[in-house]
Design a protein around this motif. Structure first.
Motif, PDB file in Angstrom:
ATOM      1  N   ARG A  48       0.840  -1.196   0.000  1.00 40.64           N
ATOM      2  CA  ARG A  48       0.000   0.000   0.000  1.00 40.64           C
ATOM      3  C   ARG A  48       0.874   1.244   0.000  1.00 40.64           C
ATOM      4  O   ARG A  48       1.920   1.293   0.639  1.00 40.64           O
ATOM      5  N   THR A  49       0.387   2.260  -0.670  1.00 33.95           N
ATOM      6  CA  THR A  49       1.139   3.513  -0.733  1.00 33.95           C
ATOM      7  C   THR A  49       0.836   4.364   0.494  1.00 33.95           C
ATOM      8  O   THR A  49      -0.112   4.117   1.234  1.00 33.95           O
ATOM      9  N   ALA A  50       1.648   5.372   0.698  1.00 31.26           N
ATOM     10  CA  ALA A  50       1.460   6.280   1.833  1.00 31.26           C
ATOM     11  C   ALA A  50       0.132   7.031   1.707  1.00 31.26           C
ATOM     12  O   ALA A  50      -0.527   7.325   2.712  1.00 31.26           O
ATOM     13  N   LEU A  51      -0.268   7.337   0.461  1.00 27.31           N
ATOM     14  CA  LEU A  51      -1.536   8.042   0.252  1.00 27.31           C
ATOM     15  C   LEU A  51      -2.708   7.206   0.763  1.00 27.31           C
ATOM     16  O   LEU A  51      -3.641   7.750   1.360  1.00 27.31           O
ATOM     17  N   TRP A  53      -2.648   5.065   3.279  1.00 26.40           N
ATOM     18  CA  TRP A  53      -2.644   5.113   4.748  1.00 26.40           C
ATOM     19  C   TRP A  53      -3.159   6.447   5.259  1.00 26.40           C
ATOM     20  O   TRP A  53      -3.920   6.501   6.226  1.00 26.40           O
ATOM     21  N   TRP A  54      -2.782   7.562   4.600  1.00 24.07           N
ATOM     22  CA  TRP A  54      -3.288   8.870   5.017  1.00 24.07           C
ATOM     23  C   TRP A  54      -4.798   8.955   4.795  1.00 24.07           C
ATOM     24  O   TRP A  54      -5.541   9.456   5.653  1.00 24.07           O
ATOM     25  N   ALA A  55      -5.273   8.464   3.676  1.00 20.18           N
ATOM     26  CA  ALA A  55      -6.709   8.542   3.368  1.00 20.18           C
ATOM     27  C   ALA A  55      -7.512   7.693   4.350  1.00 20.18           C
ATOM     28  O   ALA A  55      -8.557   8.131   4.847  1.00 20.18           O
ATOM     29  N   SER A  56      -7.022   6.503   4.671  1.00 20.65           N
ATOM     30  CA  SER A  56      -7.766   5.653   5.600  1.00 20.65           C
ATOM     31  C   SER A  56      -7.745   6.226   7.011  1.00 20.65           C
ATOM     32  O   SER A  56      -8.739   6.151   7.744  1.00 20.65           O
ATOM     33  N   SER A  57      -6.645   6.853   7.408  1.00 19.32           N
ATOM     34  CA  SER A  57      -6.568   7.471   8.734  1.00 19.32           C
ATOM     35  C   SER A  57      -7.528   8.647   8.846  1.00 19.32           C
ATOM     36  O   SER A  57      -8.259   8.791   9.836  1.00 19.32           O
ATOM     37  N   LEU A  58      -7.533   9.501   7.822  1.00 21.56           N
ATOM     38  CA  LEU A  58      -8.429  10.660   7.847  1.00 21.56           C
ATOM     39  C   LEU A  58      -9.899  10.226   7.797  1.00 21.56           C
ATOM     40  O   LEU A  58     -10.752  10.822   8.461  1.00 21.56           O
ATOM     41  N   THR A  59     -10.189   9.191   7.058  1.00 25.00           N
ATOM     42  CA  THR A  59     -11.560   8.680   7.005  1.00 25.00           C
ATOM     43  C   THR A  59     -11.984   8.148   8.365  1.00 25.00           C
ATOM     44  O   THR A  59     -13.111   8.384   8.817  1.00 25.00           O
TER      45      THR A  59
END
Length: 131
Positions: A48-51, A53-59
């Motif tokens: 998985r890309t860093a994007l 992980w950021w998107a899932s965290s913010l969601t």
């Protein structure tokens, strides 16, 4: 300890553990039905890309905030809780009718009996040795 070890050995010698032919066939069939995984058949997990992980965290954070707002809407302030003195004033007085338990009478009787036995034994010993 040797008696226990010997008894355990005798008991173990009397154990008759036999596997029936049917159970043996079922075990063999079960073992043949299982195939080991080979390294080539195991697919590597996609990276998985860093994007992602950021998107899932913010969601997740947004979902948690929405749940908190839905569950805990703004409420009017609650009245102040009473202090300890007010709480103590509300507790009614309890009329304790209690008596001390009498457990010493049987113990005293036993002590008297033991002292009497000791005096008798002492007198017997003195008589035996001629005092």
């Amino acid at each position: 300890m040797d008696k226990l070890a010997n008894q355990l050995r005798r008991d173990a010698g009397r154990i008759d553990a036999r596997v029936s032919d049917e159970l043996d066939r079922r075990i063999a069939a079960s073992l043949q039905g299982v195939t080991p995984l080979e390294d080539s058949t195991v697919a590597a997990a996609p990276r998985r890309t860093a994007l992602f992980w950021w998107a899932s965290s913010l969601t997740g954070i947004a979902a948690a905030a929405a749940a908190i707002l839905l569950i805990n809407p703004s409420r009017p302030e609650l009245p102040a809780t009473p202090g300890p003195a007010a709480i103590v004033a509300v507790v009614p007085d309890i009329d304790w009718n209690s008596e001390t338990a009498v457990f010493t009478a049987p113990l005293q009787q036993e002590l008297d009996a033991l002292q009497s036995d000791i005096r008798k034994a002492e007198a017997q010993v003195k008589a035996d040795i001629g005092l």
